[in-house]
Design a protein around this motif. Structure first.
Motif, PDB file in Angstrom:
ATOM      1  N   ASN A 118      -5.830   5.964   4.234  1.00 53.54           N
ATOM      2  CA  ASN A 118      -5.413   6.418   2.958  1.00 53.54           C
ATOM      3  C   ASN A 118      -3.991   7.006   3.185  1.00 53.54           C
ATOM      4  N   VAL A 119      -3.000   6.593   2.362  1.00 51.01           N
ATOM      5  CA  VAL A 119      -1.395   6.935   2.420  1.00 51.01           C
ATOM      6  C   VAL A 119      -1.580   8.478   2.360  1.00 51.01           C
ATOM      7  N   LYS A 120      -2.291   9.192   1.715  1.00 51.89           N
ATOM      8  CA  LYS A 120      -2.338  10.744   1.668  1.00 51.89           C
ATOM      9  C   LYS A 120      -2.519  11.248   3.041  1.00 51.89           C
ATOM     10  N   TRP A 121      -3.643  10.640   3.515  1.00 48.81           N
ATOM     11  CA  TRP A 121      -3.921  11.309   4.924  1.00 48.81           C
ATOM     12  C   TRP A 121      -2.934  10.920   5.938  1.00 48.81           C
ATOM     13  N   LEU A 122      -2.146   9.852   5.923  1.00 46.41           N
ATOM     14  CA  LEU A 122      -1.042   9.326   6.940  1.00 46.41           C
ATOM     15  C   LEU A 122       0.052  10.441   6.709  1.00 46.41           C
ATOM     16  N   ARG A 123       0.368  10.684   5.457  1.00 44.03           N
ATOM     17  CA  ARG A 123       1.611  11.496   5.161  1.00 44.03           C
ATOM     18  C   ARG A 123       1.310  12.885   5.524  1.00 44.03           C
ATOM     19  N   GLU A 124      -0.010  13.405   5.420  1.00 52.86           N
ATOM     20  CA  GLU A 124      -0.481  14.730   5.935  1.00 52.86           C
ATOM     21  C   GLU A 124      -0.288  14.733   7.248  1.00 52.86           C
ATOM     22  N   ALA A 125      -0.702  13.819   7.951  1.00 53.54           N
ATOM     23  CA  ALA A 125      -0.544  13.891   9.576  1.00 53.54           C
ATOM     24  C   ALA A 125       0.819  13.845   9.790  1.00 53.54           C
ATOM     25  N   GLU A 126       1.715  12.966   9.256  1.00 54.90           N
ATOM     26  CA  GLU A 126       3.188  13.077   9.567  1.00 54.90           C
ATOM     27  C   GLU A 126       3.809  14.180   9.473  1.00 54.90           C
ATOM     28  N   ILE A 127       3.563  14.911   8.186  1.00 55.53           N
ATOM     29  CA  ILE A 127       4.462  16.188   7.987  1.00 55.53           C
ATOM     30  C   ILE A 127       3.756  17.411   8.928  1.00 55.53           C
ATOM     31  N   LYS A 128       2.463  17.298   9.196  1.00 55.68           N
ATOM     32  CA  LYS A 128       1.784  18.231  10.147  1.00 55.68           C
ATOM     33  C   LYS A 128       2.449  17.923  11.590  1.00 55.68           C
ATOM     34  N   HIS A 129       2.364  16.942  12.192  1.00 55.54           N
ATOM     35  CA  HIS A 129       2.997  16.636  13.543  1.00 55.54           C
ATOM     36  C   HIS A 129       4.451  16.980  13.364  1.00 55.54           C
ATOM     37  N   GLY A 189       9.555   2.196   3.813  1.00 56.92           N
ATOM     38  CA  GLY A 189       8.833   1.005   3.942  1.00 56.92           C
ATOM     39  C   GLY A 189       8.728   0.688   5.485  1.00 56.92           C
ATOM     40  N   PHE A 190       8.746   1.846   6.100  1.00 52.56           N
ATOM     41  CA  PHE A 190       8.324   1.590   7.783  1.00 52.56           C
ATOM     42  C   PHE A 190       6.703   1.738   8.032  1.00 52.56           C
ATOM     43  N   ASP A 191       6.464   0.414   8.142  1.00 49.84           N
ATOM     44  CA  ASP A 191       4.778   0.401   8.335  1.00 49.84           C
ATOM     45  C   ASP A 191       4.694  -0.854   9.307  1.00 49.84           C
ATOM     46  N   PRO A 192       5.218  -1.078  10.478  1.00 48.28           N
ATOM     47  CA  PRO A 192       5.305  -2.340  11.227  1.00 48.28           C
ATOM     48  C   PRO A 192       3.759  -2.682  11.530  1.00 48.28           C
ATOM     49  N   PHE A 193       2.958  -1.734  11.935  1.00 52.09           N
ATOM     50  CA  PHE A 193       1.434  -2.143  12.328  1.00 52.09           C
ATOM     51  C   PHE A 193       0.548  -2.075  11.065  1.00 52.09           C
ATOM     52  N   GLY A 194       0.951  -1.926   9.835  1.00 53.29           N
ATOM     53  CA  GLY A 194      -0.022  -1.848   8.740  1.00 53.29           C
ATOM     54  C   GLY A 194      -0.963  -0.782   8.662  1.00 53.29           C
ATOM     55  N   PHE A 195      -0.493   0.226   9.099  1.00 50.50           N
ATOM     56  CA  PHE A 195      -1.698   1.489   9.142  1.00 50.50           C
ATOM     57  C   PHE A 195      -2.119   1.996   7.578  1.00 50.50           C
ATOM     58  N   SER A 196      -1.113   1.627   6.788  1.00 50.07           N
ATOM     59  CA  SER A 196      -1.247   2.279   5.407  1.00 50.07           C
ATOM     60  C   SER A 196      -2.288   1.267   4.574  1.00 50.07           C
ATOM     61  N   SER A 197      -2.614   0.104   5.328  1.00 51.34           N
ATOM     62  CA  SER A 197      -3.413  -0.802   4.659  1.00 51.34           C
ATOM     63  C   SER A 197      -4.732  -0.534   5.337  1.00 51.34           C
ATOM     64  N   ILE A 198      -4.976   0.316   6.112  1.00 51.23           N
ATOM     65  CA  ILE A 198      -6.117   0.802   6.752  1.00 51.23           C
ATOM     66  C   ILE A 198      -6.633   2.192   6.339  1.00 51.23           C
ATOM     67  N   SER A 206       0.983  -1.032   0.113  1.00 52.61           N
ATOM     68  CA  SER A 206      -0.231  -0.073  -0.034  1.00 52.61           C
ATOM     69  C   SER A 206       0.954   1.082  -0.007  1.00 52.61           C
ATOM     70  N   LEU A 207       2.124   1.194   0.311  1.00 50.35           N
ATOM     71  CA  LEU A 207       3.048   2.235   0.422  1.00 50.35           C
ATOM     72  C   LEU A 207       3.349   2.822  -0.979  1.00 50.35           C
ATOM     73  N   ASP A 208       3.267   1.834  -1.932  1.00 50.70           N
ATOM     74  CA  ASP A 208       3.396   2.201  -3.361  1.00 50.70           C
ATOM     75  C   ASP A 208       2.469   3.124  -4.099  1.00 50.70           C
ATOM     76  N   GLU A 209       1.320   3.297  -3.267  1.00 51.79           N
ATOM     77  CA  GLU A 209       0.285   3.934  -4.125  1.00 51.79           C
ATOM     78  C   GLU A 209       0.686   5.573  -4.018  1.00 51.79           C
ATOM     79  N   LEU A 210       1.745   6.039  -3.533  1.00 51.85           N
ATOM     80  CA  LEU A 210       2.164   7.453  -3.445  1.00 51.85           C
ATOM     81  C   LEU A 210       3.482   7.282  -3.222  1.00 51.85           C
ATOM     82  N   GLU A 211       4.260   8.274  -4.411  1.00 51.55           N
ATOM     83  CA  GLU A 211       5.764   8.498  -4.307  1.00 51.55           C
ATOM     84  C   GLU A 211       5.823   9.515  -3.203  1.00 51.55           C
TER      85      GLU A 211
END
Length: 228
Positions: free
Chosen positions: A93-104, A82-91, A71-76
Protein backbone atom coordinates in the motif's frame (compact mmCIF):
# COMPACT_ATOMS: atom_id res chain seq x y z
CA UNK A 1 -50.24 -19.64 -88.15
CA UNK A 2 -51.10 -21.83 -91.10
CA UNK A 3 -47.52 -22.99 -91.21
CA UNK A 4 -47.72 -23.95 -87.52
CA UNK A 5 -50.94 -25.81 -88.04
CA UNK A 6 -49.62 -27.71 -91.04
CA UNK A 7 -46.37 -28.58 -89.32
CA UNK A 8 -46.91 -29.13 -85.56
CA UNK A 9 -43.53 -30.83 -85.15
CA UNK A 10 -41.75 -27.70 -86.31
CA UNK A 11 -43.79 -25.66 -83.88
CA UNK A 12 -42.71 -27.78 -80.91
CA UNK A 13 -39.09 -27.65 -82.05
CA UNK A 14 -39.15 -23.87 -82.49
CA UNK A 15 -40.69 -23.30 -79.02
CA UNK A 16 -38.12 -25.38 -77.15
CA UNK A 17 -35.53 -22.56 -76.89
CA UNK A 18 -38.19 -20.14 -75.68
CA UNK A 19 -39.39 -22.59 -73.06
CA UNK A 20 -35.88 -23.13 -71.85
CA UNK A 21 -35.32 -19.39 -71.61
CA UNK A 22 -38.54 -18.99 -69.61
CA UNK A 23 -37.62 -21.82 -67.26
CA UNK A 24 -34.17 -20.36 -66.66
CA UNK A 25 -35.69 -16.93 -65.94
CA UNK A 26 -38.22 -18.40 -63.49
CA UNK A 27 -35.49 -20.36 -61.73
CA UNK A 28 -33.36 -17.25 -61.47
CA UNK A 29 -36.24 -15.27 -59.96
CA UNK A 30 -36.98 -18.08 -57.51
CA UNK A 31 -33.36 -18.27 -56.39
CA UNK A 32 -33.25 -14.48 -56.01
CA UNK A 33 -36.38 -14.50 -53.85
CA UNK A 34 -35.01 -17.32 -51.68
CA UNK A 35 -31.74 -15.49 -51.19
CA UNK A 36 -33.54 -12.27 -50.32
CA UNK A 37 -35.74 -13.98 -47.74
CA UNK A 38 -32.79 -15.85 -46.28
CA UNK A 39 -30.74 -12.67 -45.97
CA UNK A 40 -33.53 -11.11 -43.91
CA UNK A 41 -32.98 -13.78 -41.26
CA UNK A 42 -29.25 -13.16 -40.99
CA UNK A 43 -28.28 -10.60 -38.32
CA UNK A 44 -26.34 -7.58 -39.55
CA UNK A 45 -22.59 -7.86 -39.28
CA UNK A 46 -21.28 -6.31 -36.10
CA UNK A 47 -19.32 -3.12 -36.52
CA UNK A 48 -15.68 -3.95 -35.90
CA UNK A 49 -14.76 -2.77 -32.44
CA UNK A 50 -12.18 -0.07 -32.33
CA UNK A 51 -8.95 -1.19 -30.76
CA UNK A 52 -8.65 -0.11 -27.16
CA UNK A 53 -6.90 3.22 -26.91
CA UNK A 54 -3.56 2.70 -25.22
CA UNK A 55 -2.86 5.02 -22.35
CA UNK A 56 -0.13 7.52 -23.01
CA UNK A 57 3.31 6.52 -21.75
CA UNK A 58 4.22 8.57 -18.70
CA UNK A 59 7.91 8.67 -17.98
CA UNK A 60 9.19 8.83 -14.42
CA UNK A 61 10.48 12.26 -13.52
CA UNK A 62 13.30 10.75 -11.48
CA UNK A 63 14.11 8.01 -14.02
CA UNK A 64 13.08 9.27 -17.47
CA UNK A 65 14.10 5.97 -19.09
CA UNK A 66 11.47 4.11 -17.02
CA UNK A 67 7.68 4.37 -16.94
CA UNK A 68 6.04 6.03 -13.97
CA UNK A 69 4.22 3.36 -11.90
CA UNK A 70 0.46 3.96 -12.04
CA UNK A 71 0.12 2.86 -8.40
CA UNK A 72 1.84 6.05 -7.26
CA UNK A 73 -1.17 8.04 -8.46
CA UNK A 74 -3.34 6.50 -5.72
CA UNK A 75 -2.07 9.08 -3.23
CA UNK A 76 -1.10 12.71 -3.71
CA UNK A 77 2.31 13.02 -2.08
CA UNK A 78 4.79 15.82 -1.66
CA UNK A 79 8.04 15.16 -3.45
CA UNK A 80 6.57 12.47 -5.69
CA UNK A 81 8.89 12.18 -8.70
CA UNK A 82 7.83 8.70 -9.81
CA UNK A 83 10.80 6.92 -8.25
CA UNK A 84 9.95 3.25 -7.80
CA UNK A 85 12.36 1.18 -9.92
CA UNK A 86 11.60 -2.07 -8.08
CA UNK A 87 7.81 -1.69 -8.19
CA UNK A 88 7.24 -1.74 -4.43
CA UNK A 89 4.16 0.48 -4.83
CA UNK A 90 2.45 -2.25 -6.85
CA UNK A 91 3.01 -4.76 -4.02
CA UNK A 92 2.50 -2.72 -0.84
CA UNK A 93 0.00 0.00 0.00
CA UNK A 94 1.35 3.41 -0.99
CA UNK A 95 0.25 4.91 2.34
CA UNK A 96 2.30 2.32 4.21
CA UNK A 97 5.36 3.03 2.08
CA UNK A 98 5.09 6.79 2.55
CA UNK A 99 4.63 6.33 6.31
CA UNK A 100 7.81 4.24 6.43
CA UNK A 101 9.74 6.73 4.31
CA UNK A 102 8.83 9.70 6.48
CA UNK A 103 9.43 7.75 9.69
CA UNK A 104 12.90 6.57 8.70
CA UNK A 105 13.74 9.99 7.34
CA UNK A 106 12.84 11.71 10.60
CA UNK A 107 14.85 9.17 12.59
CA UNK A 108 17.87 9.72 10.34
CA UNK A 109 17.65 13.50 10.69
CA UNK A 110 17.81 13.11 14.46
CA UNK A 111 20.44 10.36 14.22
CA UNK A 112 22.79 12.37 12.01
CA UNK A 113 22.49 15.40 14.29
CA UNK A 114 23.15 13.33 17.41
CA UNK A 115 26.01 11.39 15.82
CA UNK A 116 27.86 14.51 14.72
CA UNK A 117 27.04 16.49 17.89
CA UNK A 118 28.53 13.75 20.06
CA UNK A 119 31.77 13.74 18.09
CA UNK A 120 31.88 17.53 18.36
CA UNK A 121 31.90 17.22 22.17
CA UNK A 122 28.21 17.77 23.01
CA UNK A 123 27.76 14.93 25.49
CA UNK A 124 25.95 14.20 28.72
CA UNK A 125 27.90 14.35 31.98
CA UNK A 126 29.52 11.16 33.25
CA UNK A 127 32.41 8.99 32.13
CA UNK A 128 30.22 6.58 30.17
CA UNK A 129 29.17 9.36 27.82
CA UNK A 130 32.67 10.61 27.04
CA UNK A 131 33.12 8.36 24.03
CA UNK A 132 32.83 8.72 20.29
CA UNK A 133 29.62 7.94 18.45
CA UNK A 134 31.09 4.76 16.97
CA UNK A 135 32.03 3.45 20.43
CA UNK A 136 28.72 4.49 22.03
CA UNK A 137 26.90 1.26 21.15
CA UNK A 138 29.37 -1.04 22.90
CA UNK A 139 29.57 1.23 25.94
CA UNK A 140 25.75 1.39 26.20
CA UNK A 141 25.56 -2.41 26.10
CA UNK A 142 28.23 -2.63 28.80
CA UNK A 143 26.33 -0.34 31.18
CA UNK A 144 22.89 -1.78 30.40
CA UNK A 145 21.53 1.37 28.75
CA UNK A 146 20.28 -0.50 25.69
CA UNK A 147 17.41 -1.99 27.71
CA UNK A 148 16.14 1.50 28.50
CA UNK A 149 16.42 2.54 24.87
CA UNK A 150 14.50 -0.58 23.83
CA UNK A 151 11.77 0.14 26.40
CA UNK A 152 11.22 3.74 25.29
CA UNK A 153 11.33 2.90 21.60
CA UNK A 154 8.74 0.15 22.16
CA UNK A 155 6.45 2.64 23.86
CA UNK A 156 6.83 5.07 20.96
CA UNK A 157 6.09 2.30 18.45
CA UNK A 158 2.89 1.30 20.25
CA UNK A 159 1.61 4.89 20.27
CA UNK A 160 2.60 5.32 16.65
CA UNK A 161 0.82 2.12 15.59
CA UNK A 162 -2.61 3.48 16.61
CA UNK A 163 -2.49 6.25 14.03
CA UNK A 164 -1.18 3.93 11.33
CA UNK A 165 -3.88 1.33 12.02
CA UNK A 166 -6.62 3.97 11.78
CA UNK A 167 -5.19 5.18 8.48
CA UNK A 168 -4.75 1.74 6.94
CA UNK A 169 -7.77 -0.23 8.11
CA UNK A 170 -10.28 2.03 9.88
CA UNK A 171 -11.13 4.53 7.16
CA UNK A 172 -9.36 7.47 8.79
CA UNK A 173 -8.46 10.44 6.58
CA UNK A 174 -5.09 10.73 8.34
CA UNK A 175 -2.22 11.41 5.99
CA UNK A 176 1.01 9.37 6.27
CA UNK A 177 3.33 10.81 8.88
CA UNK A 178 0.76 13.27 10.22
CA UNK A 179 0.61 13.37 14.03
CA UNK A 180 -0.85 16.87 14.27
CA UNK A 181 2.44 18.19 15.67
CA UNK A 182 2.81 21.83 14.67
CA UNK A 183 3.41 23.87 17.85
CA UNK A 184 4.89 26.83 15.96
CA UNK A 185 2.07 26.93 13.39
CA UNK A 186 4.32 26.46 10.39
CA UNK A 187 1.43 24.91 8.42
CA UNK A 188 -1.19 27.58 9.06
CA UNK A 189 -2.33 27.64 5.41
CA UNK A 190 -2.60 24.91 2.74
CA UNK A 191 0.17 26.60 0.76
CA UNK A 192 2.52 26.67 3.76
CA UNK A 193 1.63 23.07 4.61
CA UNK A 194 2.45 21.90 1.07
CA UNK A 195 5.75 23.78 1.15
CA UNK A 196 6.74 22.34 4.54
CA UNK A 197 5.83 18.81 3.47
CA UNK A 198 8.06 19.12 0.42
CA UNK A 199 10.92 20.46 2.51
CA UNK A 200 10.50 17.71 5.09
CA UNK A 201 10.50 14.80 2.63
CA UNK A 202 13.48 16.32 0.81
CA UNK A 203 15.48 16.52 4.04
CA UNK A 204 14.28 13.06 5.08
CA UNK A 205 15.70 11.51 1.93
CA UNK A 206 18.94 13.45 2.26
CA UNK A 207 19.30 12.46 5.92
CA UNK A 208 18.96 8.74 5.16
CA UNK A 209 21.89 8.99 2.76
CA UNK A 210 23.80 11.31 5.09
CA UNK A 211 23.53 9.07 8.14
CA UNK A 212 24.61 6.00 6.15
CA UNK A 213 27.57 7.96 4.84
CA UNK A 214 28.67 9.48 8.14
CA UNK A 215 28.62 6.13 9.96
CA UNK A 216 30.57 4.44 7.17
CA UNK A 217 33.14 7.24 7.05
CA UNK A 218 33.55 7.30 10.84
CA UNK A 219 34.15 3.56 11.03
CA UNK A 220 36.52 3.43 8.06
CA UNK A 221 38.68 6.37 9.13
CA UNK A 222 38.44 5.97 12.92
CA UNK A 223 38.45 9.77 13.21
CA UNK A 224 36.01 12.31 14.59
CA UNK A 225 34.14 14.98 12.69
CA UNK A 226 34.65 15.72 9.77
CA UNK A 227 35.78 12.06 9.59
CA UNK A 228 38.85 12.42 7.39
Amino acid sequence: NCDHALNPTRTKISRRPELKDCQVARMARTVALLLASASALVPPAATPARPATRLAYTASEALPFMERPASLDELEMAGDVGFDPFGFSSIFNVKWLREAEIKHGRICMLAWTGFVATDLGFTLPGDMHQVSSVEAHDVACKYGAMQQIFLWLSFIEVVHSFGVAQMMWMGSDRQPGDFGLDPLDFCSTPEKAADMKLKEITHCRLAMFAFSGVVTQAVLTGKGFPYF
